[in-house]
Motif scaffolding. Structure first.
Motif, short mmCIF file in Angstrom:
data_model
loop_
_atom_site.label_atom_id
_atom_site.label_comp_id
_atom_site.label_asym_id
_atom_site.label_seq_id
_atom_site.Cartn_x
_atom_site.Cartn_y
_atom_site.Cartn_z
N UNK A 1 29.27 34.37 52.99
CA UNK A 1 30.21 33.73 52.06
C UNK A 1 29.60 33.49 50.67
N UNK A 2 28.31 33.73 50.51
CA UNK A 2 27.64 33.39 49.25
C UNK A 2 28.23 34.17 48.08
N UNK A 3 28.39 35.49 48.21
CA UNK A 3 28.81 36.32 47.08
C UNK A 3 30.18 35.88 46.55
N UNK A 4 31.13 35.59 47.43
CA UNK A 4 32.47 35.20 47.00
C UNK A 4 32.43 33.87 46.26
N UNK B 1 29.87 32.60 44.59
CA UNK B 1 29.21 32.80 43.30
C UNK B 1 30.14 33.48 42.31
N UNK B 2 30.82 34.54 42.74
CA UNK B 2 31.68 35.30 41.82
C UNK B 2 32.88 34.49 41.35
N UNK B 3 33.26 33.46 42.09
CA UNK B 3 34.42 32.64 41.72
C UNK B 3 34.05 31.51 40.76
N UNK C 1 32.01 29.97 37.25
CA UNK C 1 31.39 30.24 35.95
C UNK C 1 30.08 29.47 35.78
N UNK C 2 29.83 28.50 36.65
CA UNK C 2 28.60 27.73 36.60
C UNK C 2 27.53 28.38 37.46
N UNK C 3 26.29 27.91 37.31
CA UNK C 3 25.28 28.21 38.30
C UNK C 3 25.68 27.54 39.61
N UNK C 4 25.23 28.08 40.74
CA UNK C 4 25.59 27.53 42.05
C UNK C 4 24.31 27.20 42.80
N UNK D 1 30.52 43.94 38.43
CA UNK D 1 31.90 43.46 38.51
C UNK D 1 32.58 43.43 37.15
N UNK D 2 33.82 42.96 37.13
CA UNK D 2 34.62 42.95 35.90
C UNK D 2 34.16 41.89 34.90
N UNK D 3 33.63 40.78 35.40
CA UNK D 3 33.35 39.64 34.52
C UNK D 3 31.85 39.58 34.21
#
Length: 513
Positions: free
Chosen positions: A47-50, A52-54, A56-59, A308-310
């Protein structure tokens, strides 16, 4: 060769701060600044990648995988975070980087007993890199990747330590793949060693302060431990690895030691989501064999965001952005008299496009700047503007492109030049085109059509009457309102009509006949 200082009778703990540049301390500071999303709940690596990609902050994951590791993500994924790492406002980041590059700081070797990165040492049959919190980042990646590894190796010709930033693909408990296809100093070191049938000792640091990550992206002919110390603007504590003679930052979170297999580019590595936002396919690459894993007792693992796109949210674009700006600034200083600002938009991977603000002192300087940068740097598209355009403002840049640019005369195209092989628009070619966009006014151009309208400020001399003001000389309507302290203006229209006032070529009011 880099000079590594000894302790001169004092312990490293007395002389050096091992927490100031550790990743955990930076994350704590960023959390106080509102730049970090903390995930306390137990999180599966899947679940980490989803997550992180969602964001805008550091996680900061506090409990990842069955081992309950801590994991930091997207640490350098924002310009504000990089600016805070250097202790300056965002727009002063490049200037501070250049200042630090000129400052010299010592590299201080410490004893292993004092090095936090070796508080826990794992060797031999206990080595298991797959026990670390390494996650699948993109759906088609070849395996989970360690994406934040800073590599340390020694150039046998100079004796200097070479530092880079690259990925490691998990292959087994003691092996990973490593991408060595892109041009780099490490690739040169490896190819020469492999040709002689020799392994390359190497160490990878995981869990680094953003300043160290920026140092790892630089390519400057020097011992890069000294470069890292300069960018920290503080002494750099280093410690010798357990299983080789490479020195690494003693305040790191994790260190993975080992050697690159001399058999060469023999094993498939990839696919992987690359920094330009698209996949890179399967490549043949060397194998990294692990001989030790060391870490702090409270170590914080790290993953970086990429592809990715962003792209503006990714670590890789932010790091590329600063390196590109530095290289562009250096090229400009050799070419034009007054460059004012440089910005490489992170949405274009931080390296493909660059904006330059300059003040032209002689005709042709904008074009000279374009030719210098396109020739010296990896930039694909360069936009040059006058001092009145804010290169950090997309709205102003679009306005300049739409109103100050004529493609037939202001576009410079250079073809058949070397490009980044990761640019998918090359369609497999090794060369491509670059373009320069001259968005400046022609040198010496003036007139009404270059003046930018703004709300009236009503500044000017005061007079007892409109007639007295016009007797003094032609006036814009705003100046007439200021002349008699009018807060309306319509009464002045009536008075000008009664006076039969005239107009000059600039539209100013005159006393008339």
């Amino acid at each position: 060769m880099n000079e590594i200082a000894g302790q001169a009778g004092q312990s490293a703990a007395q002389r050096l701060d091992f927490d100031r540049f550790r990743l955990r301390r930076f994350m704590e500071d960023m959390n106080e600044a509102g730049e970090v999303k903390i995930v306390d709940a137990r999180t599966d690596l899947a679940d980490v990648a989803a997550i992180v990609s969602a964001n805008t902050q550091a996680v900061w994951f506090k409990n990842v995988g069955p081992e309950g590791h801590e994991l930091a993500a997207s640490v350098a994924g924002g310009r504000a975070r990089l600016a805070k790492a250097f202790g300056v406002p965002e727009r002063q980041l490049l200037a501070e980087l250049m200042r630090r590059l000129e400052a010299k700081q010592p590299v201080v070797e410490v004893a292993r007993a004092e090095a936090p990165c070796q508080q826990v040492v794992v060797t031999g049959d206990d080595i298991d890199v797959t026990s670390l919190p390494v996650h699948l980042q993109h759906g088609l990646d070849g395996a989970p990747y360690i994406s934040s590894a800073i590599d340390f190796s020694i150039d046998p010709k100079s004796g200097w330590t070479n530092v880079g930033l690259r990925r490691l693909m998990l292959r087994s408990e003691t092996e990973t793949g490593v991408d060595l296809n892109a041009p780099s100093d490490l690739r040169v070191i490896y190819m020469e060693a492999a040709a002689a049938g020799k392994p390359v000792p190497i160490a990878y640091v995981i869990g680094s302060h953003p300043v160290d990550m920026i140092a790892a992206t630089m390519s400057i002919p020097t011992d890069e431990l000294s470069l890292m110390a300069s960018l920290r603007d503080a002494p750099l504590p280093v410690v010798k690895c357990i299983t080789n003679d490479i020195r690494v930052p003693a305040d790191a979170e994790y260190v993975i030691e080992g050697w690159l297999d001399p058999h060469g580019y023999v094993e498939p590595e990839g696919p992987y989501g690359e920094y330009m936002g698209y996949y890179g396919g399967v490549k043949k690459n060397p194998v990294f064999h692990i001989t030790a894993i060391t870490h702090r007792s409270d170590a914080l693992f790290q993953t970086i965001s990429i592809s990715g796109k962003h792209l503006a949210r990714t670590d890789t674009s932010q790091l590329e952005n600063l390196r590109t700006e530095l290289n562009v600034w250096r090229a400009l200083k050799m070419t034009v008299r007054e460059p004012l600002a440089v910005y490489a938009p992170v949405a274009a991977a931080g390296a493909q496009n660059v904006r330059v603000q300059l003040r032209q002192r002689v005709p042709g300087e904008a074009r000279s700047a374009i030719m210098a940068v396109l020739g010296a740097c990896g930039v694909k598209n360069m936009f040059v503007v006058d001092p009145d355009i804010d290169i950090f403002n997309d709205e102003e840049m679009e306005w300049a492109l739409g109103t100050r640019f004529q493609p037939a005369k202001d576009l410079i195209v250079v073809d058949n030049v070397r490009m980044s092989p990761l640019d998918p628009s090359l369609d497999g070619s090794r060369t491509g085109s670059k373009a320069g966009y001259d968005l400046t006014w022609p040198f010496g151009k003036g007139g009404m059509d270059t003046i930018i309208p703004a709300a009236p400020s009503y500044q000017g001399k005061t007079f007892p009457s409109i007639a007295a003001a016009l007797k003094d000389g032609p006036k814009y309507f705003e100046e007439l309102m200021a002349a008699v302290a009018s807060r309306d203006g319509r009464e002045i229209v009536r008075e000008l009509a009664a006076m039969k006032a005239g107009r000059d070529a600039q539209g100013r009011w005159t006393a008339g006949e």
